[in-house]
Write a protein that holds these residues in place. Structure first.
Motif, short mmCIF file in Angstrom:
data_model
loop_
_atom_site.label_atom_id
_atom_site.label_comp_id
_atom_site.label_asym_id
_atom_site.label_seq_id
_atom_site.Cartn_x
_atom_site.Cartn_y
_atom_site.Cartn_z
N ALA A 42 -4.63 54.00 130.04
CA ALA A 42 -5.90 53.96 130.77
C ALA A 42 -7.09 53.94 129.81
CB ALA A 42 -6.01 55.15 131.71
N SER A 43 -6.93 54.55 128.66
CA SER A 43 -8.03 54.56 127.69
C SER A 43 -8.36 53.15 127.22
CB SER A 43 -7.71 55.46 126.50
OG SER A 43 -6.68 54.91 125.69
N THR A 44 -7.36 52.29 127.10
CA THR A 44 -7.65 50.90 126.72
C THR A 44 -8.28 50.16 127.89
OG1 THR A 44 -5.42 50.16 127.29
CG2 THR A 44 -5.80 50.81 125.01
N GLY A 45 -7.92 50.51 129.10
CA GLY A 45 -8.54 49.92 130.28
C GLY A 45 -10.01 50.28 130.38
N VAL A 46 -10.33 51.53 130.08
CA VAL A 46 -11.73 51.98 130.09
C VAL A 46 -12.53 51.17 129.08
CG1 VAL A 46 -13.25 53.92 129.50
CG2 VAL A 46 -11.25 54.30 130.93
N ASN A 47 -11.95 50.96 127.91
CA ASN A 47 -12.61 50.17 126.87
C ASN A 47 -12.86 48.74 127.36
OD1 ASN A 47 -13.64 49.36 124.38
ND2 ASN A 47 -11.62 48.88 123.59
N LEU A 60 -11.03 57.98 122.10
CA LEU A 60 -11.73 58.25 120.83
C LEU A 60 -10.88 57.85 119.63
CD1 LEU A 60 -13.40 61.66 121.73
CD2 LEU A 60 -14.48 59.41 121.60
N ILE A 61 -9.59 58.14 119.67
CA ILE A 61 -8.71 57.74 118.57
C ILE A 61 -8.59 56.22 118.52
CG2 ILE A 61 -6.33 57.84 117.71
CD1 ILE A 61 -6.31 60.78 118.67
N GLY A 62 -8.59 55.57 119.68
CA GLY A 62 -8.56 54.11 119.72
C GLY A 62 -9.78 53.49 119.05
N ILE A 63 -10.94 54.10 119.25
CA ILE A 63 -12.16 53.63 118.59
C ILE A 63 -12.03 53.75 117.07
CG2 ILE A 63 -14.61 54.15 118.21
CD1 ILE A 63 -14.76 54.90 121.19
N TYR A 90 -2.28 45.88 118.66
CA TYR A 90 -1.37 47.03 118.64
C TYR A 90 -1.98 48.29 119.25
CZ TYR A 90 1.22 44.07 115.44
OH TYR A 90 1.90 43.03 114.88
N ILE A 91 -3.26 48.30 119.50
CA ILE A 91 -3.93 49.50 119.99
C ILE A 91 -3.35 49.99 121.32
CG2 ILE A 91 -6.14 50.47 120.77
CD1 ILE A 91 -7.49 48.95 118.50
N PRO A 92 -3.12 49.14 122.34
CA PRO A 92 -2.54 49.66 123.58
C PRO A 92 -1.18 50.32 123.39
CG PRO A 92 -3.45 47.48 123.95
CD PRO A 92 -3.48 47.73 122.47
N VAL A 93 -0.34 49.75 122.53
CA VAL A 93 0.97 50.35 122.27
C VAL A 93 0.82 51.71 121.60
CG1 VAL A 93 3.15 50.07 121.02
CG2 VAL A 93 2.07 48.09 122.10
N ILE A 94 -0.07 51.78 120.64
CA ILE A 94 -0.33 53.05 119.95
C ILE A 94 -0.86 54.09 120.93
CG2 ILE A 94 -1.76 54.18 118.18
CD1 ILE A 94 -1.63 51.48 116.63
N MET A 95 -1.76 53.66 121.82
CA MET A 95 -2.33 54.60 122.80
C MET A 95 -1.27 55.08 123.78
SD MET A 95 -5.37 55.11 121.85
CE MET A 95 -4.69 54.89 120.20
N GLY A 96 -0.33 54.21 124.14
CA GLY A 96 0.77 54.63 125.01
C GLY A 96 1.63 55.70 124.36
N PHE A 97 1.99 55.47 123.10
CA PHE A 97 2.79 56.47 122.38
C PHE A 97 2.00 57.75 122.14
CE2 PHE A 97 5.53 52.85 121.15
CZ PHE A 97 6.75 53.40 121.50
N LEU A 98 0.73 57.61 121.78
CA LEU A 98 -0.11 58.79 121.57
C LEU A 98 -0.26 59.58 122.86
CD1 LEU A 98 -1.97 60.47 119.75
CD2 LEU A 98 -3.84 58.93 120.41
N GLY A 99 -0.47 58.87 123.97
CA GLY A 99 -0.56 59.55 125.27
C GLY A 99 0.71 60.29 125.61
N ALA A 100 1.86 59.66 125.34
CA ALA A 100 3.15 60.32 125.59
C ALA A 100 3.28 61.59 124.76
CB ALA A 100 4.30 59.37 125.27
N ALA A 101 2.90 61.51 123.49
CA ALA A 101 2.97 62.68 122.61
C ALA A 101 2.03 63.78 123.10
CB ALA A 101 2.64 62.28 121.18
N LEU A 102 0.81 63.39 123.49
CA LEU A 102 -0.14 64.39 123.97
C LEU A 102 0.31 65.01 125.30
CD1 LEU A 102 -3.54 62.65 123.14
CD2 LEU A 102 -2.55 64.66 122.02
N GLY A 103 0.91 64.20 126.17
CA GLY A 103 1.44 64.72 127.43
C GLY A 103 2.54 65.74 127.19
N ALA A 104 3.46 65.42 126.29
CA ALA A 104 4.54 66.35 125.97
C ALA A 104 4.01 67.61 125.30
CB ALA A 104 5.57 65.66 125.07
#
Length: 91
Positions: free
Chosen positions: A73-78, A17-20, A31-45
């Motif tokens: 994975a969110s970018t893969g779903v997209n 949703l944030i990627g959208i 840059y969206i996949p890189v941002i999603m990777g960092f965002l996912g890391a932050a959300l995981g932590a």
């Protein structure tokens, strides 16, 4: 198996949703996949400390890794969605 999905799905959905939202900005889409990777890391932590029942991880490093994979994975779903629509329009 169910425990793994409980870990991945919420982070993936939030990142998707944030990627959208980011895609609607002038930011270059590459840059969206890189941002999603960092965002996912932050959300995981974050979820490791706030809601440990969501991220089934024994340590913070595993929680961050689950978050990174979920964010990517969110970018893969997209991309899967885009490819399905593309193949339908070609027929």
């Amino acid at each position: 198996m169910t425990e793994t999905l409980i870990s991945v799905v919420p982070i993936t959905v939030v990142c998707y949703l944030i990627g959208i939202v980011i895609k609607a900005t002038p930011l270059n889409n590459k840059y969206i996949p890189v941002i999603m990777g960092f965002l996912g890391a932050a959300l995981g932590a974050l979820s490791y400390f706030i809601a440990p029942e969501i991220v089934i991880a024994n340590d913070i490093i595993t929680a961050i890794a689950i978050g990174i994979v979920s964010g990517l994975a969110s970018t893969g779903v997209n991309q899967v969605g885009k490819q399905l629509v593309k193949s339908e329009t070609e027929e």
